[in-house]
Structures are given as structure tokens and as C-alpha cells.
Motif scaffolding. Sequence first.
Motif, PDB file in Angstrom:
ATOM      1  N   VAL A 266      27.955  55.251  41.047  1.00  0.00           N
ATOM      2  CA  VAL A 266      28.461  53.921  40.700  1.00  0.00           C
ATOM      3  C   VAL A 266      27.391  52.877  40.962  1.00  0.00           C
ATOM      4  CG1 VAL A 266      30.213  52.201  41.191  1.00  0.00           C
ATOM      5  CG2 VAL A 266      30.807  54.610  41.190  1.00  0.00           C
ATOM      6  N   LYS A 267      27.077  52.122  39.913  1.00  0.00           N
ATOM      7  CA  LYS A 267      25.939  51.221  40.036  1.00  0.00           C
ATOM      8  C   LYS A 267      26.325  49.786  40.395  1.00  0.00           C
ATOM      9  CE  LYS A 267      24.869  52.674  36.030  1.00  0.00           C
ATOM     10  NZ  LYS A 267      24.328  52.937  34.705  1.00  0.00           N
ATOM     11  N   TYR A 268      27.477  49.374  39.979  1.00  0.00           N
ATOM     12  CA  TYR A 268      27.741  47.947  40.048  1.00  0.00           C
ATOM     13  C   TYR A 268      28.828  47.512  41.026  1.00  0.00           C
ATOM     14  CZ  TYR A 268      25.089  48.301  35.695  1.00  0.00           C
ATOM     15  OH  TYR A 268      24.154  48.570  34.763  1.00  0.00           O
ATOM     16  N   VAL A 269      30.037  47.986  40.810  1.00  0.00           N
ATOM     17  CA  VAL A 269      31.172  47.385  41.513  1.00  0.00           C
ATOM     18  C   VAL A 269      31.397  47.981  42.891  1.00  0.00           C
ATOM     19  CG1 VAL A 269      33.652  46.961  41.417  1.00  0.00           C
ATOM     20  CG2 VAL A 269      32.271  46.750  39.373  1.00  0.00           C
ATOM     21  N   ASN A 270      31.576  47.095  43.837  1.00  0.00           N
ATOM     22  CA  ASN A 270      31.848  47.462  45.216  1.00  0.00           C
ATOM     23  C   ASN A 270      33.336  47.796  45.360  1.00  0.00           C
ATOM     24  OD1 ASN A 270      32.428  47.000  48.077  1.00  0.00           O
ATOM     25  ND2 ASN A 270      30.285  46.316  48.112  1.00  0.00           N
ATOM     26  N   LEU A 271      33.656  48.724  46.252  1.00  0.00           N
ATOM     27  CA  LEU A 271      35.054  49.118  46.478  1.00  0.00           C
ATOM     28  C   LEU A 271      35.903  47.930  46.928  1.00  0.00           C
ATOM     29  CD1 LEU A 271      36.933  51.661  46.537  1.00  0.00           C
ATOM     30  CD2 LEU A 271      36.410  51.813  48.965  1.00  0.00           C
TER      31      LEU A 271
ATOM     32  N   VAL B 224      36.069  45.079  45.771  1.00  0.00           N
ATOM     33  CA  VAL B 224      36.671  44.371  44.632  1.00  0.00           C
ATOM     34  C   VAL B 224      38.023  45.005  44.298  1.00  0.00           C
ATOM     35  CG1 VAL B 224      36.350  43.698  42.215  1.00  0.00           C
ATOM     36  CG2 VAL B 224      34.384  43.795  43.747  1.00  0.00           C
TER      37      VAL B 224
END
Lengths: 222, 443
Positions: free
Chosen positions: A2-7, A9
Motif C-alpha cells: 500500500v503506497k498512499y493511504v494510512n490506516l 484514515v
Amino acid sequence: MVKYVNLNVFLTALLILVIIIIAAFFAITTYENYKKANYEEDIKFLNQQMLMNDLFLSYIQDTNNSESKCAVLEKQYAAEYNINRQLLNKLRQINKNALVPTSNYIKHMYVLTNVKLWLYHKKLNIDCNKDKILVLYFYSENLTDNKVSRIRDDQLNSIFENTLTDLSKRCDKINIFALPYNKDIIILDQIITDYNIGRYPAVVVENKVYYDLTQIKDYNCE
Amino acid sequence: MKSQNNFSLKIKIFYLIIFISIIIFTFFIKVIDWVIILVIFGFLFYFLILSLLISKKYPTISDSKPFPKKVPTVAVVTYAFNNFQPILDTINCLKKLKYPIPFYVYVITDGTCKFLNNVPGVKQIILPKSYFKKDSSINLKSRVINEGLKHIKEENIFQVDGDTIPEKDALLKLTGTLKDNVAMVIGSIGVKNDNTFLEKIQTVEYNFGFGYPRLVLTAIDSLDVATGAFCLYNKKKILSVGGYDIYNITEDKEIAYKLIEKGFSVEFVVDAKAKTVVPNTIKDFFIQRMRWYRGGYDVTAKYIHLFYKKNQGYFNFYLIYTTLALIIGMMFVAKTTYDIIGTIVANIYYYLSNLIAYGIDISAISLSHISFNPFFSSLLLLFIISAIFALYFMSISFSYNNFKIKKKYILPIIYLIFVHGFILLLISIISIIYGVFGVKYRW
């Protein structure tokens, strides 16, 4: 991976959702309770009026000038009768649309109040020598989950109510008291037994039970 | 052959489970407690909140990336058969694409497109006519592209459908994103023909869909449709997963799942734009959406093991969530439709019966008590709240995609928020029924 979204969020979205759900839950229950409280207020008001009726009745018995008192009493009853009719419509509406089912308290209060009102009118006829025709209308109160049978009963109720409305428009002397055909309420069971009412919808006029609409339609109120 | 049969059985069971769930919910669940409805609403609403947060927090994820220093070779690929002359318009546009080094436009044909023989900059890949023979169980496009790729030497493939016209800088803008584990990049597709109401609805739908929703999916590495009408991919990576599945009718969805399973990803670039032709009759629209839904369910059934496969990032969550949301949506739409139709039919039946039995004239009877709203009045509030959220998300998605809301789109937007989802879910239910009864695919 996973490159972008943090957990975080995802968790923040969940938190916002929980807040919205809780807010919605309380908003709905508050709104439903508010609606119920309004009907309870109506019933309380009606009961207060009836307390006044008792006073009037006592007063009539002790006074010689019963003619003017009867006129006042008749006016009083007529107003209560109208309030109670409106209450029936409200009660049906709340039953149809309510999320939180109407409590038995409101239903029972409505029924008892209406029966009491009917008894007052009966007494008024005797004490004040009036010739009002008192009609008891037993509608079907279908509480089953079977939608088709509910529609059938609603349609039947609708036809009876339209016919009775026409009748009351035609005959000034008629007062109709709508009651559910519900034997679980003791007073209703008693009335149903007394008049030997076998099924619903049914109309009781001057001690006679009608199930056939054509007879009600052609009822001679003179 | 055996594995193909096993796969068909898997799909059949998948369709059957959804079908039975819908039937049970529609016909056997009489009353649903409002608290359960509230929880279901919350479940469906969750992704909208998540999408809003992601789009606010990561607004530039789908912007085009800097062009690589080492320019990759690219082949622009389209296909045509049966002497399809309108392809020339597309080819002329494709030849005008900006790119730092020269490139060829490859047209995969059946040999009937003689008019292409002397067009400069165009190479024909002629395949035997049998490749173009219609067969309801074979995806013709997948078969043709797979075979055509074998004749191409370039590193990247810019694949464009015959009815899609990309903007001049589209290829340039897509290329920067095609790096690392990104195997495929898609751009934003608009609508070329937006005259009728149906076309305008699709214009609004495309401009919304190719905005924040695809940014959100890119952000969680779960973009599950590699829009076949207009995409750029790395040939080696695509061939490493076996190319397109010729047995799936939504090959662009299938390849996305296949790539994600193998550790690749599909990304979206909002400023690489193209326009395509959308169905302009209800029949064509219905056939297209049926194909999308059936193909989508076939893919979900095929890759159902991704529900629990490890190291898939957020894709497991996305897959489980969207599948459940779709099934729940279909259950509610089926029940609502059944309730509305059932109520109307029962009311008319009893009304006529009473009319015959009691001879009451029509004017005396009121049908006003028919409830057209199976969800209770207080829940209407939730419906309005979600519509407002949806409208907000839609409007920011439009502005992200540079779509100007003109007066002519107001009604389609209203329709899209309040009706379109219901209609699409009805089509989805029909596709489930078709799947259960094995109705042949239509293209």
C-alpha cells in the motif's frame, strides 16, 4: 504494497460513521417520542375536558335550569367528539409511519376515552332528552405482518369509513364512535359480547349490528 | 477443460447464493427493525465518508507524474474488422498524439480494411478471419488483442477503442505513472455524444466516476477496472499474467484483478482525457450494463479467494465491502420493488372486489392510504442526509475532473442521485437471474 493511504484514515471514517449513527439513533428516537408525546398531550387534554363533563353532569342534576345547561354540555361533547375523531386519524398515521411502535398506553387511552365519550353521549340523550343517533363503528385493527391481509382490511375500513362519512353528512343527528375490533381490551370485549358482534368491520346503530354496507348506505336517519 | 468446468460451477454457485439471498430477503423477511436498517445504512454510508476523507487528504494522487528521463517505446493499438472505415477518424487522432519519440499506430484487422494499406504511420496486424468470428462464449476483443500483442515489439501499449478519441497529450500524461509495480494506467473518459437525456445521464455519470471515485480506488491500491476503451500498459507485465481472459466479457475488470493478485497495480490519471461514444438507446444501455454486471460477477466469483488472500493490502477489504454492499443494495431494491408492486396490485384487487361486493362507486373510495414509501418516514431523514453527502461528493468530483455543471445537466444529476442507483441495481438483479439460468451473454 500500500503506497498512499494510512490506516488511520479508515479508522477516522469509522469514528465519524459511529458518531453519525449514534446521532441518527438519538434524533430518530427523540423525534418519535416527541410525536408520541403530542398524542399523549391530546389524550390528557381530552381527559381534562371529561373531568369537566362530570362536573357539568353533577351540576345539571342539581339545577332546575337544565335546558341551558344541556345546551352547554352538548356543545362541550361535540367539541370533544371532534378532538377524538382527529385523534383517531393521528393514531392511525402514527401506527402506519412510526419507527418505534406506538405504545399500548396511547392505544388503550384512546379506546377508553372514546368509550367514555360514547357513554356520556348516551347519558346526554337521556338526561337532556336529546335524540342523537349514536353509532359504534368497529374497524379492523390488523396488527399482523401479513401485508396482503392488512391491505384487505384497510380497503374494507376505507369503504366503511367513506360510507359512514357520507351518512354523517346526510344526517346531522348521527355521532359515530370508532373503536378497534380488539377483544384483548376488556371493555371492548364486553361491548362486542353485549352486541353480539361476530366479525369486523361492523356498525352498531340503535342496538342493531350491520355488516352490510348497503343497509348502512340506505339507513333512514329521520 | 476440467478447470474451465470447475470455474463455471464456481460462478453458478456464486450466482445462486446471491439469488437465494435476494429471494429470502424479498419474500420471507416481513419486518425489519429500524435499528437494523440504521446499521445497514451506516455500512453503506461508510465508503462515502472514507472517500470524502481520502479525496481531501490526498487530492493529488491521480495527477499526472513527471515524464521518465528514459523515454519508453510505445505502440498505439486499436482494432477494426469488416471494412470498418470510421476507424480512420480515430487513427487520424491517434497519429496526432504528442510523444517525444516516433511511434506507430497498430491496427489489428481481419484483412478486410484495405483502405489502411497506404496510410503513413499505420501498421496493420492482419489476423485470420476466424479470430473475428462471433461466439457468445468468447471475448473477441481479448482474443484479438492477445494475438496482436505477439506482433508488437514496443515496451508500452497505448490501447484505444475505435470509438474513443484521446486528447493530444493523453499518452504523454499517462506515461509518467507507468513505473515500479504499476502495470496499467487509465485516464479520464468523457462522453462524445451528449444530446439525449440518456446520453446526458451517462455524461454526468462518467464525469463523476472518472473523478474522485477512481482517485480513491487508486489511493487504496484497489482500482479494479482497467478501462479497456483507453489505457496504457506495460506489455511485459501484461503478458507475464497471461494477457486478457478471452472467456470473460469484462476483460478490463478481469485483467485488473489478475494484476492486483500478482502484486501489480492499476492507477488512474485524471488529466489524461479521452471521449467515447455511449449507448443512445435504452436497449443498448441495458445490454451494456448487463454485460458490465455479469462480467463483474463472473470476475468476483473467479477471484473470490482474494477475499481472504494475505498481502493484498486494502484490496481484500475493498472486495468484501463492495460485494456485500452490492448484494445488500440488490436485496433492498428487490424488496422495495416487490413491496411497491405488491401493494399496488393488492390494493387494486381488493378495491375491485369490494366494488363488486358492495357496489360502492369509485369516487367514494380513497386509495390515499397506499404507502409508496416502504422505508419509514423518519428514515427519510437519513435518505436526505445521504443524498446531500452524495451531491457534495459528486460536485467536488466534477470540479476535480474539470467538468462544468451546465443547466442541461441539472435534471440528469437529480436523476442520478435519486433514481439511477435504483435502476442500476435492478439491472444488476436481472443479471443475477440471467446468470442463475445461464442466459447467453450479449455484446
